[in-house]
Design a protein around this motif. Structure first.
Motif, mmCIF file in Angstrom:
data_model
loop_
_atom_site.group_PDB
_atom_site.id
_atom_site.type_symbol
_atom_site.label_atom_id
_atom_site.label_comp_id
_atom_site.label_asym_id
_atom_site.label_seq_id
_atom_site.Cartn_x
_atom_site.Cartn_y
_atom_site.Cartn_z
ATOM 1 N N MET A 49 0.849 -1.322 0.057
ATOM 2 C CA MET A 49 0.211 0.005 0.002
ATOM 3 C C MET A 49 0.852 1.157 -0.100
ATOM 4 S SD MET A 49 -1.446 2.624 2.035
ATOM 5 C CE MET A 49 -1.678 2.419 3.612
ATOM 6 N N SER B 45 -6.564 -4.592 3.403
ATOM 7 C CA SER B 45 -6.452 -3.256 3.944
ATOM 8 C C SER B 45 -5.961 -3.329 5.227
ATOM 9 C CB SER B 45 -7.691 -2.812 3.654
ATOM 10 O OG SER B 45 -7.851 -1.233 4.241
ATOM 11 N N PHE C 199 -8.427 1.325 8.578
ATOM 12 C CA PHE C 199 -7.884 0.563 7.456
ATOM 13 C C PHE C 199 -8.749 -1.004 7.698
ATOM 14 C CE2 PHE C 199 -4.590 3.191 6.688
ATOM 15 C CZ PHE C 199 -4.507 3.365 5.240
ATOM 16 N N GLY D 221 -11.778 -2.269 5.343
ATOM 17 C CA GLY D 221 -11.486 -2.685 4.288
ATOM 18 C C GLY D 221 -11.592 -4.203 4.041
ATOM 19 N N TYR E 144 -9.632 6.334 2.197
ATOM 20 C CA TYR E 144 -8.229 5.994 1.432
ATOM 21 C C TYR E 144 -7.815 7.042 0.532
ATOM 22 C CZ TYR E 144 -9.431 0.923 2.043
ATOM 23 O OH TYR E 144 -9.817 -0.286 2.622
ATOM 24 N N HIS F 49 -8.263 -5.993 -1.414
ATOM 25 C CA HIS F 49 -8.641 -4.740 -2.317
ATOM 26 C C HIS F 49 -7.513 -4.631 -3.541
ATOM 27 C CE1 HIS F 49 -11.683 -3.469 0.381
ATOM 28 N NE2 HIS F 49 -12.245 -2.267 -0.299
ATOM 29 N N MET G 184 -5.680 -1.452 -5.046
ATOM 30 C CA MET G 184 -5.604 0.050 -4.567
ATOM 31 C C MET G 184 -4.857 0.566 -5.646
ATOM 32 S SD MET G 184 -4.928 -0.310 -0.543
ATOM 33 C CE MET G 184 -6.055 -0.669 0.621
#
Length: 368
Positions: A86, A101, A111, A114, A143, A249, A251
């Motif tokens: 991330m 997350s 976080f 998520g 985010y 996720h 991202m």
């Protein structure tokens, strides 16, 4: 942006572009540039189902853009360590990552929403909240403070409660247990006397074998069998109350994402939704056979006792209250998700629960 209006607008735009294509092919070509992104995963290639969700997403994007938008997927450690994925996207080192997350709980507990929070939503409820309850918009608002836009891109479903070297039957048995468990779940375990440990996936087995840790959680039968935990910690507990539906996720760096043509952004969103469903279906297919194999090789299934679950639920509620009192971003997402949780479980206990329970009884009777 609301998911349905975004996709509808894109569909209309795509249709108009298609109609105009016969008259203005050069202009259309200019609107479809060749773009290559790098995506760093938090996972090794050996965990083919989790790692594979990023490849599935990238394949869909490539197909929907006629190969013009290419996302190259790299395993954890090939560009940056898995738990820094991330950060690499936030600072622009790469354009995208595929991660959990809640790995970044230490930066801000918000976080965690998520992926999963203790005694939160199951996979279907999560998708309802993400896509129709405003959950994804709320998370992207958060985010965005890290220069990110993200979409759900895979789910494991409810996870197992982990592998233990000894049986755990009471709350007192948790005291002093050194368990590889991170994030919110580790915070709750710590309140009950456990000792949470942060250990990378490749280091878990030797730590368990040597007795450096007493227990570990990972995902579920298919992935757990690959890692061999049953050889050194035979007691396999359930359920993983901290992960009722662990979501992954994709991202994206905001600068890179916002620079994309709208059609490419729609392709990304649609591809993430496809990968989200595909990963869950893959696990649902693979886990039954893996569970049978684990049991044949000595794994001993054990449910967490009601006493332990009640104590963990109470401890989680206390942690929620403490964080809500000091973190406005956390509370905003918490209030939204937990309001839906109450109604969602009211609905789920009717047709779904009763149908599933009846069929499970038939399975135990050998009637299926």
């Amino acid at each position: 942006m609301d998911r349905r209006s975004f996709l509808k607008k894109a569909a209309v735009g795509s249709g108009a572009a298609a109609a105009a294509g016969t008259l203005a092919a050069p202009a259309l070509a200019q609107e479809s540039p060749k773009i290559t992104w790098r995506l760093t995963s938090s996972f090794p290639k050996s965990l083919d189902t989790i790692y594979g969700a990023a490849e599935t997403m990238a394949d869909f994007v490539r197909g929907m853009t006629d190969g013009k938008f290419n996302i190259q997927v790299f395993a954890g450690g090939e560009i940056v360590p898995g738990l820094q994925a991330m950060d690499a996207v936030s600072n622009g080192t790469v354009e995208a990552c595929h991660t959990a997350s809640y790995y970044y709980w230490g930066k801000d507990p918000t976080f965690a929403f998520g992926t999963a929070v203790p005694f939160g939503l199951n996979m279907r409820m999560q998708n309802a909240w993400f896509y129709y309850g405003g959950g994804n918009d709320l998370l992207n608002e958060f985010y965005g403070t890290y220069n990110l836009t993200a979409f759900p891109c895979g789910n494991t479903g409810a996870q197992m409660g982990g592998w233990f070297r000894k049986e755990i039957t009471t709350v007192a048995d948790l005291k002093g247990v050194k368990m590889r468990i991170g994030g919110f779940g580790g915070k709750v375990l710590e309140r009950l006397g456990g000792v949470p440990q942060q250990i990378a996936g490749g280091d878990i087995y030797p730590a368990l074998e040597k007795g450096t840790i007493d227990a570990t959680e990972w995902v579920g039968p298919y992935d757990d069998e690959k890692l061999g935990f049953y050889k050194v910690a035979p007691y396999y507990y359930y359920p993983g109350w901290w992960e009722g539906g662990a979501c992954l996720h994709a991202m994206f760096n905001n600068d890179a994402y916002n620079a994309l043509p709208e059609a490419y952004r729609v392709a990304l969103q649609a591809a993430c939704e496809a990968a989200n469903q595909d990963m869950m279906a893959s696990y649902d297919w693979k886990n039954p056979a893996a569970l049978n194999s684990l049991m044949a090789n000595g794994a001993q299934l054990r449910p967490f006792s009601q006493e332990i679950l009640d104590a963990c639920f109470q401890a989680a509620s206390e942690v929620y209250a403490e964080i809500n009192a000091t973190n406005a971003a956390f509370k905003k997402v918490y209030d939204s998700q937990m309001a839906f949780r109450k109604d969602a479980y009211l609905w789920m206990q009717l047709s779904e629960y009763n149908f599933d329970t009846f069929m499970m009884i038939q399975q135990r009777k050998g009637a299926l």
